[in-house]
Design an enzyme around this catalytic site. Structure first.
Site, short mmCIF file in Angstrom:
data_model
loop_
_atom_site.label_atom_id
_atom_site.label_comp_id
_atom_site.label_asym_id
_atom_site.label_seq_id
_atom_site.Cartn_x
_atom_site.Cartn_y
_atom_site.Cartn_z
N THR A 168 -35.14 -1.95 1.09
CA THR A 168 -35.47 -2.89 2.17
C THR A 168 -35.38 -2.19 3.52
O THR A 168 -34.54 -1.32 3.74
CB THR A 168 -34.51 -4.10 2.15
OG1 THR A 168 -34.43 -4.66 3.46
CG2 THR A 168 -33.10 -3.70 1.76
N SER B 251 -26.11 -6.38 5.73
CA SER B 251 -25.20 -7.24 4.95
C SER B 251 -24.76 -6.42 3.74
O SER B 251 -25.28 -5.33 3.50
CB SER B 251 -25.92 -8.50 4.48
OG SER B 251 -26.80 -8.16 3.42
N TYR C 71 -25.45 -7.00 0.75
CA TYR C 71 -26.64 -6.82 -0.08
C TYR C 71 -27.42 -5.59 0.39
O TYR C 71 -27.78 -4.72 -0.40
CB TYR C 71 -27.54 -8.07 -0.03
CG TYR C 71 -28.96 -7.79 -0.45
CD1 TYR C 71 -29.30 -7.68 -1.79
CD2 TYR C 71 -29.98 -7.60 0.50
CE1 TYR C 71 -30.60 -7.39 -2.18
CE2 TYR C 71 -31.27 -7.31 0.12
CZ TYR C 71 -31.58 -7.21 -1.22
OH TYR C 71 -32.86 -6.91 -1.60
N HIS C 72 -27.63 -5.50 1.69
CA HIS C 72 -28.36 -4.35 2.22
C HIS C 72 -27.57 -3.05 2.02
O HIS C 72 -28.14 -1.99 1.81
CB HIS C 72 -28.70 -4.57 3.70
CG HIS C 72 -29.64 -5.71 3.93
ND1 HIS C 72 -29.18 -7.00 4.07
CD2 HIS C 72 -30.99 -5.78 4.01
CE1 HIS C 72 -30.22 -7.82 4.24
NE2 HIS C 72 -31.32 -7.11 4.21
N LYS D 148 -28.34 -1.61 -1.25
CA LYS D 148 -29.61 -0.89 -1.29
C LYS D 148 -29.45 0.53 -0.73
O LYS D 148 -30.08 1.48 -1.20
CB LYS D 148 -30.68 -1.67 -0.51
CG LYS D 148 -31.06 -2.99 -1.17
CD LYS D 148 -31.70 -2.74 -2.53
CE LYS D 148 -32.16 -4.01 -3.21
NZ LYS D 148 -32.81 -3.73 -4.51
#
Lengths: 320, 320
Positions: free
Chosen positions: B39, B83, B85-86, B89
């Site tokens: 992302t 975040s 989540y990021h 990644k």
């Protein structure tokens, strides 16, 4: 890099463990400081010779591209970790960085050089404090491995050209640094990184030091053995490391001299009880795993006497 | 950022899942290519306005420090994930990068912009292919959320100033990019990164587009509501993104026009069956979690009619 199970377990332990710890700090003791042990191995060895900064670009670093220029100050520096263990430390870095940003936690992230020696004042006082001493291909660090190899009569093993340069710090100096970081905690929301080393050395030259001390002061007959490099790494490369914060901001002065620490190690490792523990682990010393995933012995490249070879290649640059 | 359990689960799934996949590829199908979805949120929004390069610094980027200069070409660019989540990644990025280095695996790592729309040719052909459509505060993406809000009569929600800029790409264009990457696989050992977007938009302006289409073409009466920003992010910032590889190397040309796609979404989301599914999820639309970890309603800042406000601040720069 041992196998899939170890790679998964190290990331599960390190990454999820640190993440859980961060949530617990936030929920229970948000005012506490996290002093985190990372590794200089997060950075890799950029072949351009670009200095390894202290985790974040310094305020006066700029990037130029497309005939334009920007400050890089405060941004995270490039990472190129040396193994999946080192990847786990990079992964930790980003969890901690973000926790400081979202939650105003505070942390010093220590990018530590390779530890050597077994000495601290406390360890001297009580032998029961002597716990693990790693000499295997995975956990063993290079100077400690050299002395252990010398003690049980195995030639000192260099990988490839043996011109890898790394940052080092003695165990006792590392303890000094950590105490200094603990007594000057970061501000709320502050995430800062220190490169914790006291000097840079080429591995081939370290083998010479260990052999010299062992031969001259202890009366051993130590040889040096170059092996095919099991790792995927440059074995001859420039290396410039910035480590200004510990000496300039936190007052760190190294107190341990490399050759004195090597001599002290020889004395301890030659104690019959310790020597026999090393003998028991003799079979773990030679590397048997390539970074590409093969399990086999490494080819022997060259065996030579210390003092007969000059290490050329790059000179390390240490910015303090 | 929902809570500890979600943060741990997302890193366990994403990071350990990808790591296991890499080992399986190495052991079973080492010649295959990994096309990985990351992302644009890995990069953050550097306040200096420095461009967001495609994962690795371009060959002609240089760093200057201490009156010396080095190339940065090929090194990983700074990461500042938005975040946990990021962060996961970013953590994947380094596992994949290293697997390509050690094992000569091959991968394209896609830094994807925010997806919008529900259209692809295949989805049109069979309604059974309509699977999930996320509109909640966690998984919902902004344009899709706006249209869903409009359809059930909730004002379009902007966080903070609403001047956040993001990169976007329509679902069908994202599929085109992936097909192009699949048919031109990387070379063995090659790790490359593409920024997969078709344009940059300011969120406040997107709310205007959605409101305009909804009011003029569908006959709705849409308002815009600014809320206290639950996230820790700049809500007014420069934003320059490089996305040259997909159009120049892989032949990508966007085919989906933003306002046409918004109109198409309105038609689909207003179908009674879909609209009632959105109604059922109405309670998940308003954000109730701050990035600092509180669970509560956000303060309402300002409610206004579309077309009555001018969005100033930074202009996005898109390098293709």
């Amino acid at each position: 890099m041992a196998d899939m199970e170890h790679a998964i377990r190290v990331q599960e332990n390190n990454v999820l463990g640190t993440l859980k710890l961060l949530w617990i700090i936030k929920d229970v003791v948000p005012e506490s400081s996290l002093i985190k042990l990372g590794t200089l191995g997060e950075y890799g060895t950029p072949l351009t010779g670009r200095p390894l900064f202290e985790g974040l670009f310094p305020a006066d670093a700029t990037i130029e591209w497309d005939e334009r220029k920007w400050s890089l100050g405060g941004e995270t520096t490039p990472r190129d970790p040396a193994s999946f263990y080192h990847v786990s430390k990079v992964q930790d870095t980003f969890n901690i960085l973000e926790a400081c940003k979202y939650w105003w936690l505070r942390s010093y992230d220590i990018m530590q050089g390779v530890i050597f020696g077994v000495y601290t004042e406390e360890l001297e006082l009580d032998k029961r404090l002597r716990t693990r001493f790693d000499i295997d291909e995975w956990f063993g660090t290079v100077i400690n491995r050299f002395v252990a190899q010398a003690v049980i009569g195995i030639p000192l093993t260099l990988y490839g050209k043996g011109e890898q340069i790394r940052g080092f710090i003695a165990l006792d100096d590392a303890m000094q640094c950590m105490i200094r970081l603990i007594i000057s905690p970061p501000e709320p929301g502050q995430y800062d990184v220190v490169n914790q080393i006291s000097g840079l050395h080429k591995l081939g030259e370290l083998a010479e030091y260990v052999a010299k001390v062992g031969n001259e002061k202890v009366g051993l007959d130590i040889k040096i053995q170059r092996l095919e490099n099991p790792r995927v790494e440059a074995d001859s490369h420039p290396f410039e490391v910035v480590s200004k914060k510990l000496p300039r901001v936190f007052g760190f002065t190294p107190t341990i001299k490399l050759e004195e620490e090597i001599e002290r190690m020889f004395k301890i490792l030659l104690e019959p009880e310790i020597k026999s523990r090393i003998e028991m682990k003799r079979h773990t010393i030679m590397p048997v795993t390539t970074w590409q995933g093969e399990k086999r012995e490494m080819r022997k490249l060259e065996k030579y006497d210390p003092g007969t070879k000059e290490y050329k290649g790059y000179k390390p640059i240490f910015d303090t």
